[in-house]
Design a protein around this motif. Structure first.
Motif, PDB file in Angstrom:
ATOM      1  N   ALA A  22       0.829  -1.208   0.000  1.00 10.52           N
ATOM      2  CA  ALA A  22       0.000   0.000   0.000  1.00 10.52           C
ATOM      3  C   ALA A  22       0.861   1.255   0.000  1.00 10.52           C
ATOM      4  CB  ALA A  22      -0.926   0.001   1.217  1.00 10.52           C
ATOM      5  N   TYR A  23       1.907   1.268   0.794  1.00  8.22           N
ATOM      6  CA  TYR A  23       2.799   2.441   0.896  1.00  8.22           C
ATOM      7  C   TYR A  23       3.400   2.755  -0.474  1.00  8.22           C
ATOM      8  CZ  TYR A  23       6.105   5.510   3.396  1.00  8.22           C
ATOM      9  OH  TYR A  23       6.813   6.587   3.876  1.00  8.22           O
ATOM     10  N   LEU A  26       0.419   3.869  -2.982  1.00  7.20           N
ATOM     11  CA  LEU A  26      -0.109   5.218  -2.766  1.00  7.20           C
ATOM     12  C   LEU A  26       0.799   6.279  -3.383  1.00  7.20           C
ATOM     13  CD1 LEU A  26      -1.341   4.774   0.900  1.00  7.20           C
ATOM     14  CD2 LEU A  26      -2.796   5.152  -1.111  1.00  7.20           C
ATOM     15  N   PHE A  30      -1.382   7.846  -6.452  1.00  9.87           N
ATOM     16  CA  PHE A  30      -1.944   9.125  -6.047  1.00  9.87           C
ATOM     17  C   PHE A  30      -0.911  10.236  -5.911  1.00  9.87           C
ATOM     18  CE2 PHE A  30      -5.453   6.593  -3.661  1.00  9.87           C
ATOM     19  CZ  PHE A  30      -6.154   6.390  -4.835  1.00  9.87           C
ATOM     20  N   VAL A  59      -0.056   5.280   7.281  1.00 15.53           N
ATOM     21  CA  VAL A  59      -0.301   3.977   6.671  1.00 15.53           C
ATOM     22  C   VAL A  59       0.223   2.916   7.628  1.00 15.53           C
ATOM     23  CG1 VAL A  59       0.189   2.505   4.685  1.00 15.53           C
ATOM     24  CG2 VAL A  59      -0.031   4.986   4.365  1.00 15.53           C
ATOM     25  N   ASP A 123      -8.725   2.036  -3.521  1.00  9.19           N
ATOM     26  CA  ASP A 123      -7.336   1.597  -3.631  1.00  9.19           C
ATOM     27  C   ASP A 123      -7.263   0.071  -3.682  1.00  9.19           C
ATOM     28  OD1 ASP A 123      -7.390   0.616  -0.966  1.00  9.19           O
ATOM     29  OD2 ASP A 123      -6.351   2.364  -0.158  1.00  9.19           O
ATOM     30  N   TRP A 129     -11.115   6.875  -1.702  1.00 13.94           N
ATOM     31  CA  TRP A 129     -10.425   8.167  -1.713  1.00 13.94           C
ATOM     32  C   TRP A 129     -11.189   9.101  -2.641  1.00 13.94           C
ATOM     33  CZ3 TRP A 129      -5.763   8.712   1.041  1.00 13.94           C
ATOM     34  CH2 TRP A 129      -5.236   7.519   1.550  1.00 13.94           C
TER      35      TRP A 129
END
Length: 157
Positions: A22-23, A26, A30, A59, A123, A129
């Motif tokens: 995820a880190y 993102l 984004f 996160v 996501d 988001w």
């Protein structure tokens, strides 16, 4: 390392089954900028922070029964994170970059009655988001008329 001291403000925290993925995602999808990451002995992200303008998003992993990814609770969300782009930024291009990185676009870019152009995306684990950019500055009386609302500062006014 970047200065991690922040002024008074808000930050949202999002939990993931795979916080490492995820880190990285993102940042790619984004445009969030990594600030720092605390990793455990196994290399798993315990807590990370990313910036977007003057804002921070935290996160992390699913660290308790009350801190879960939407992926672990049937896709349900109890919050949605809203992100405001800078004036003049191309929100349609931002949306396409998110889509190209694998975001599910749940509401394509559209201009809202209050003067912002917005889109919503899920996501890789289902967090929702919302992204917006002001394309037409409107007064409260203008958006009230366009949306059928009454703007108040306090609910008891």
């Amino acid at each position: 390392m970047t200065d991690t001291q922040r002024p008074k403000g808000l930050a949202s925290t999002v939990c993931y089954r795979d916080p490492n993925a995820a880190y990285r995602w993102l940042e790619e999808a984004f445009g969030f900028e990594p600030l720092f990451a605390l990793v455990d002995a196994d290399g798993k992200l315990a807590h990370g922070e990313m910036t977007f303008g003057a804002s921070v998003v935290m996160v992390g992993s699913e660290w308790s029964d009350d801190h879960k990814s939407p992926q672990s609770v049937g896709g349900k969300n109890t919050q949605s994170v809203s992100v405001q782009l800078a004036l003049g930024e191309d929100i349609d291009a931002h949306c396409e970059a998110a889509r190209a990185a694998g975001a599910e676009i749940v509401a394509p870019p559209a201009t809202q009655f209050y003067g912002d152009r917005t889109y919503r995306a899920k996501d890789l684990e289902g967090h929702i988001w919302s992204f917006g950019v002001t394309v037409e500055a409107k007064t409260p009386s203008e958006w009230d008329a366009a949306g059928g609302f009454t703007t108040k500062t306090r609910l008891d006014d």
